[in-house]
Scaffold this motif. Structure first.
Motif, PDB file in Angstrom:
ATOM      1  N   ASN A  61      -8.662   6.176  -2.520  1.00  0.00           N
ATOM      2  CA  ASN A  61      -7.625   5.182  -2.796  1.00  0.00           C
ATOM      3  C   ASN A  61      -6.428   5.364  -1.854  1.00  0.00           C
ATOM      4  O   ASN A  61      -5.888   4.390  -1.340  1.00  0.00           O
ATOM      5  CB  ASN A  61      -7.150   5.274  -4.249  1.00  0.00           C
ATOM      6  N   GLU A  62      -6.027   6.619  -1.617  1.00  0.00           N
ATOM      7  CA  GLU A  62      -4.911   6.892  -0.706  1.00  0.00           C
ATOM      8  C   GLU A  62      -5.272   6.442   0.716  1.00  0.00           C
ATOM      9  O   GLU A  62      -4.475   5.786   1.389  1.00  0.00           O
ATOM     10  CB  GLU A  62      -4.570   8.380  -0.692  1.00  0.00           C
ATOM     11  N   TYR A  63      -6.485   6.776   1.162  1.00  0.00           N
ATOM     12  CA  TYR A  63      -6.935   6.391   2.503  1.00  0.00           C
ATOM     13  C   TYR A  63      -6.929   4.868   2.643  1.00  0.00           C
ATOM     14  O   TYR A  63      -6.396   4.343   3.618  1.00  0.00           O
ATOM     15  CB  TYR A  63      -8.334   6.951   2.759  1.00  0.00           C
ATOM     16  N   ASP A  64      -7.490   4.173   1.689  1.00  0.00           N
ATOM     17  CA  ASP A  64      -7.542   2.705   1.745  1.00  0.00           C
ATOM     18  C   ASP A  64      -6.149   2.093   1.778  1.00  0.00           C
ATOM     19  O   ASP A  64      -5.895   1.156   2.533  1.00  0.00           O
ATOM     20  CB  ASP A  64      -8.331   2.144   0.559  1.00  0.00           C
ATOM     21  N   MET A  65      -5.235   2.640   0.974  1.00  0.00           N
ATOM     22  CA  MET A  65      -3.870   2.125   0.925  1.00  0.00           C
ATOM     23  C   MET A  65      -3.163   2.330   2.279  1.00  0.00           C
ATOM     24  O   MET A  65      -2.530   1.421   2.804  1.00  0.00           O
ATOM     25  CB  MET A  65      -3.080   2.827  -0.179  1.00  0.00           C
ATOM     26  N   LEU A  66      -3.313   3.518   2.859  1.00  0.00           N
ATOM     27  CA  LEU A  66      -2.667   3.800   4.143  1.00  0.00           C
ATOM     28  C   LEU A  66      -3.260   2.940   5.265  1.00  0.00           C
ATOM     29  O   LEU A  66      -2.536   2.454   6.129  1.00  0.00           O
ATOM     30  CB  LEU A  66      -2.809   5.285   4.492  1.00  0.00           C
ATOM     31  N   MET A  67      -4.566   2.748   5.262  1.00  0.00           N
ATOM     32  CA  MET A  67      -5.214   1.985   6.319  1.00  0.00           C
ATOM     33  C   MET A  67      -4.914   0.486   6.210  1.00  0.00           C
ATOM     34  O   MET A  67      -5.066  -0.243   7.182  1.00  0.00           O
ATOM     35  CB  MET A  67      -6.726   2.220   6.301  1.00  0.00           C
ATOM     36  N   ALA A  68      -4.463   0.038   5.064  1.00  0.00           N
ATOM     37  CA  ALA A  68      -4.114  -1.373   4.883  1.00  0.00           C
ATOM     38  C   ALA A  68      -2.802  -1.727   5.577  1.00  0.00           C
ATOM     39  O   ALA A  68      -2.458  -2.904   5.698  1.00  0.00           O
ATOM     40  CB  ALA A  68      -4.025  -1.697   3.389  1.00  0.00           C
ATOM     41  N   ASN A  69      -2.073  -0.735   6.061  1.00  0.00           N
ATOM     42  CA  ASN A  69      -0.804  -0.943   6.747  1.00  0.00           C
ATOM     43  C   ASN A  69      -1.084  -1.532   8.140  1.00  0.00           C
ATOM     44  O   ASN A  69      -1.296  -0.810   9.104  1.00  0.00           O
ATOM     45  CB  ASN A  69      -0.043   0.386   6.857  1.00  0.00           C
ATOM     46  N   ASP A  70      -1.093  -2.852   8.234  1.00  0.00           N
ATOM     47  CA  ASP A  70      -1.414  -3.534   9.493  1.00  0.00           C
ATOM     48  C   ASP A  70      -0.324  -3.389  10.550  1.00  0.00           C
ATOM     49  O   ASP A  70      -0.574  -3.604  11.733  1.00  0.00           O
ATOM     50  CB  ASP A  70      -1.679  -5.026   9.239  1.00  0.00           C
TER      51      ASP A  70
END
Length: 84
Positions: free
Chosen positions: A22-31
């Motif tokens: 969840n943390e990885y997905d949230m950080l990677m969503a930062n376009d």
């Protein structure tokens, strides 16, 4: 290890994996975050996406003078940077 203890340990590990994912997905969503290619001689800033040749795409969570903490899909790793 008894059956109950093994089951509890497995549940804990699955919970950690889910939380990390969840943390990885949230950080990677930062376009808006820039993406850099890893090189130990390069200097990297916090809140930057990082492409590593072995570990893949990650996100720099923290940056010190000579080390960066990067969240990759599988785990958080500490890498060397800013080597002269």
């Amino acid at each position: 290890m008894t059956g109950a203890a093994a089951k509890k340990r497995e549940q804990t590990m699955n919970s950690r994996k889910s939380s990390h994912r969840n943390e990885y997905d949230m950080l990677m969503a930062n376009d808006s975050a820039a993406t850099a290619t890893y090189n130990m001689k390069g200097k990297f800033e916090k809140n930057t996406k990082l492409q590593h040749p072995k570990f893949g795409l990650g996100f720099i969570k923290d940056a010190l003078t000579d080390k960066i903490e990067v969240v990759f899909e599988d785990e958080v790793r500490t890498l060397i940077h800013n080597r002269q």
